[in-house]
Write an enzyme that holds these catalytic residues in place. Structure first.
Site, mmCIF file in Angstrom:
data_model
loop_
_atom_site.group_PDB
_atom_site.id
_atom_site.type_symbol
_atom_site.label_atom_id
_atom_site.label_comp_id
_atom_site.label_asym_id
_atom_site.label_seq_id
_atom_site.Cartn_x
_atom_site.Cartn_y
_atom_site.Cartn_z
ATOM 1 N N ASP A 186 -5.039 12.261 -7.635
ATOM 2 C CA ASP A 186 -4.663 13.069 -8.812
ATOM 3 C C ASP A 186 -5.884 13.379 -9.671
ATOM 4 O OD1 ASP A 186 -2.297 11.317 -8.046
ATOM 5 O OD2 ASP A 186 -1.331 12.672 -9.490
ATOM 6 N N ASN A 222 -5.300 3.231 -4.226
ATOM 7 C CA ASN A 222 -4.339 4.304 -4.520
ATOM 8 C C ASN A 222 -4.218 4.573 -6.028
ATOM 9 O OD1 ASN A 222 -1.124 4.987 -3.040
ATOM 10 N ND2 ASN A 222 -1.624 5.422 -5.148
ATOM 11 N N GLN A 233 -6.078 6.375 -1.075
ATOM 12 C CA GLN A 233 -5.422 7.686 -1.177
ATOM 13 C C GLN A 233 -6.429 8.700 -0.635
ATOM 14 O OE1 GLN A 233 -3.932 8.602 -5.140
ATOM 15 N NE2 GLN A 233 -1.851 8.811 -4.400
ATOM 16 N N GLY A 331 -0.866 10.083 0.275
ATOM 17 C CA GLY A 331 -0.521 10.884 -0.897
ATOM 18 C C GLY A 331 0.747 11.696 -0.677
ATOM 19 N N ASP A 333 3.987 11.050 0.210
ATOM 20 C CA ASP A 333 5.099 10.132 0.424
ATOM 21 C C ASP A 333 6.351 10.788 -0.124
ATOM 22 O OD1 ASP A 333 3.432 9.828 -1.834
ATOM 23 O OD2 ASP A 333 4.170 7.838 -2.271
ATOM 24 N N GLU A 531 5.594 17.669 -11.954
ATOM 25 C CA GLU A 531 4.715 17.289 -10.838
ATOM 26 C C GLU A 531 4.849 18.201 -9.630
ATOM 27 O OE1 GLU A 531 5.906 13.632 -8.982
ATOM 28 O OE2 GLU A 531 8.006 14.057 -9.304
#
Ligand code: NAG
Ligand code: NAG
Ligand code: NAG
Ligand code: NAG
Ligand code: NAG
Ligand code: NAG
Length: 587
Positions: A186, A222, A233, A331, A333, A531
């Protein structure tokens, strides 16, 4: 300098805490802690009881609650709780134990006002965006950098074993909502947005935190939580370092990051993450995969994961949980690309049997960035060795993953994981990840035809009226149809713009515009940035997956600023997108 002091302090304090804990444990005769139960939030009877109790709607809540006493004292009190004949603890008892020993989730984080944030909007902010409504929108999203900034309470460094947060030297921007800590990938989109908004110091702090985690643990976890330590990640840190160096010209930072990144390169190219593969012509190549060092339910997804493994043999349970954690490491999931087939469910997850095309594209990019850093730092031998690593990976990606009749790359499936070098086949599935090598310029390799990539993307079914869908399968998983994610829009748009020729650049401008319009429609309807979005409905938040849609939202905001900065606000560029047929929903 700051970090050196931080680390020294932390080690002294850690030693003191360990000593106190050891004394209190021997004093009361409690069994010494093993590494597995050292983190109360990671594994063991306490975690299992709480997570299966149904007391929390979201498995992540409990593992984000700081301890108010030592882990030993909490374990001891837990063991002393009254139990019924079958050994279970009733919910009121468990609930009162939790309120005595744990603080609220996130109470060890404090909001932080970044020094480089000025409420006055700088004159050159998105100078090309003149529409007053869009400027007002961008101005309020700019304010979210302050809303989303956090710093850890000093107790995290002083008494680390009472916090699932990992100690960080500096402040940071969280993704949003339940994602109340710093995340690895992110950060790449957050950093870009911060730089566009003039918060360069905050951007550097965000990246410096990741460099510190890498120095401390040998990889970038992560996210900055104990329960994220056994996986990473998507490895985008070298890109972030590049952005910070470009913005600051800070050579000391570059030197420090370059040294740390060598450790990260080892992490992805040695260990179980590296796979040697035999091509049809007999050549041996080395590629990488996601492979988490974790064989238990994810603590933050415990109530989802636990039942999936409950009826399997111990070995199968361990493999299932590793595959789930490895899916989280990607990343993405979760998505059907990790399942045995697009119609299958989580019980068939096999992430470690797949050599993901985008992971190898990210590593190719990292190797090229490392070569450039080494050159900048005057280290010719390191530059030569990273250049060679990038060339070898590009050759492997073209030889094994490129498919000229399909016009795009594919991920690979290991035929037999016990065999090395392994034989592989291309994974026949339509997923946005198959187009990500374009982002790092792998279309320039001999034998790869960029115009066929633009054509195959147009007819793939991924391009919808309001964004690029993640796949064409309506699986109910969040990294599938109809969800569209900001980072994917960014990488595909940038790839098309840079390497897709005129047709690619025109498509990039359209895709950027429809994405901005969808973000803006959602903002007008709800006042929120979320998101993920639905690629078929403007402004509609995406759905599916394990939790309700989250607002905030770091990477969405970052990509919004980037598209506005690059393309401006130009609604006429948005229409018409190629009308690709909607895939028929499953069921
Ligand atoms: C830090 O967080 C703990 C909870 O973990 C809380 O008890 C303490 O008061 C906080 N300290 C400060 C200075 O806010
Ligand atoms: C996490 O990694 C550590 C270090 O490799 C290992 O000892 C531990 O067993 C791992 N945890 C799980 C649940 O697999
Ligand atoms: C998942 O798929 C398996 C195998 O097809 C099936 O037995 C199982 O019932 C499915 N589970 C769920 C939750 O749908
Ligand atoms: C160049 O980088 C390598 C690691 O890739 C390191 O071992 C070596 O010391 C560096 N050389 C110089 C002159 O800094
Ligand atoms: C390339 O793609 C075509 C069409 O999708 C497929 O039939 C073929 O098997 C693929 N080639 C390889 C080597 O997998
Ligand atoms: C943004 O404005 C600058 C001049 O102010 C101009 O050179 C550039 O082309 C513009 N970019 C876009 C995408 O409109």
């Amino acid at each position: 300098m700051l970090k050196a002091v931080f680390k020294q302090e932390r080690h002294c304090q850690l030693a003191a805490v360990v000593l106190v804990a050891a004394l209190s444990l021997t004093g009361v005769g409690v069994k010494a802690q093993t590494p597995a139960d050292q983190g109360i939030w990671l594994q063991g009877p306490l975690l299992t009881s709480v997570q299966l109790s149904g007391l929390f709607d979201d498995s992540k809540t409990f593992v984000d609650m700081p301890l108010l006493a030592s882990p030993g004292a909490a374990q001891q009190a837990f063991q002393a709780l009254p139990r019924s004949a079958d050994g279970s603890i009733d919910n009121p008892t468990l609930s009162s134990f939790i309120s005595s020993f744990f603080g609220a989730a996130g109470s060890d984080l404090e909001t932080y006002f970044p020094e480089d944030y000025s409420p006055e909007v700088p004159l050159d902010f998105l100078a090309n965006v003149t529409d007053p409504a869009i400027r007002a929108w961008a101005t309020s999203v700019r304010q979210l950098w302050a809303t989303l900034s956090r710093v850890e309470n000093g107790s995290v460094t002083q008494i680390p074993d009472q916090h699932s947060l990992l100690p960080l030297p500096d402040h940071f921007v969280i993704a949003g909502d339940r994602f109340r800590e710093e995340y690895y990938w992110d950060s790449y989109w957050i950093v870009q947005g911060l730089i566009i908004c003039g918060l360069v110091e905050t951007a550097q702090a965000e990246v410096q935190n990741l460099v510190s985690l890498l120095q401390e643990y040998g990889h970038v976890p992560n996210g900055a939580r104990q329960y994220y330590l056994n996986r990473s990640q998507p490895p985008l840190l070298s890109r972030m370092v590049d952005l910070i160096y470009e913005a600051t010209n800070d050579r000391d930072f570059l030197q420090e990051a370059f040294e740390a990144l060598q450790t990260e390169h080892d992490y992805w190219t040695t260990t179980e993450k590296a796979v040697s593969v035999r091509a049809p012509d007999g050549t041996i190549h080395s590629l990488s995969r996601y492979y988490a060092d974790w064989t238990a339910p994810r603590p933050e997804g415990f109530s989802e994961d636990y039942p999936l493994g409950a009826s399997l043999t111990p070995a199968a349970t361990a493999e299932l949980y590793r595959n789930i954690a490895s899916g989280a490491e990607s990343g993405m999931d979760f998505t059907v690309r990790w399942f045995s087939e697009p119609t299958a469910n989580m019980s068939t997850i096999r992430t470690t049997q797949i050599i993901p095309v985008e992971l190898n594209a990210y590593l190719y990019d990292m190797e090229r960035n490392m070569a450039a850093f080494a050159t900048e730092l005057g280290n010719a031998s390191a530059a030569a060795s990273f250049t060679a690593a990038a060339a070898a990976r590009a050759t492997a990606i073209t030889a094994l993953m490129w498919n000229s009749s399909a016009g795009h790359w594919f991920s690979l499936i290991l035929q037999d994981d016990s065999q090395r070098p392994a034989t592989v086949s291309q994974q026949d599935i339509v997923h946005v990840s198959d187009y990500l090598p374009l982002w790092v310029g792998l279309s320039e390799q001999p034998g790869v035809d960029a115009s066929s990539i633009v054509r195959s993307l147009r007819s793939s079914g991924l391009i919808q009226q309001h964004g690029i869908a993640t796949s064409i399968y309506s699986s109910g998983q969040q990294w599938d149809f109809p969800n569209a994610w900001a980072p994917m829009q960014d990488m595909i748009v940038e790839g098309l713009q840079s390497y897709g020729g005129e047709e690619g650049a025109a498509l990039a401008a359209q895709l950027a515009q429809v994405w901005l319009e969808s973000n803006y429609a959602g903002y007008q309807q709800t006042g929120l940035m979320v998101e993920k979005y639905d690629a078929t409905m403007p402004g509609l938040a995406g759905g599916g997956g394990e939790y309700t849609v989250q607002q905030g939202f770091g990477w969405t905001n970052g990509v919004m600023f980037k598209f506005l900065d690059t393309y401006g606000w130009n609604p006429s560029a948005g229409a018409p997108l190629p009308a690709t047929p909607l895939p028929s929903p499953r069921k």
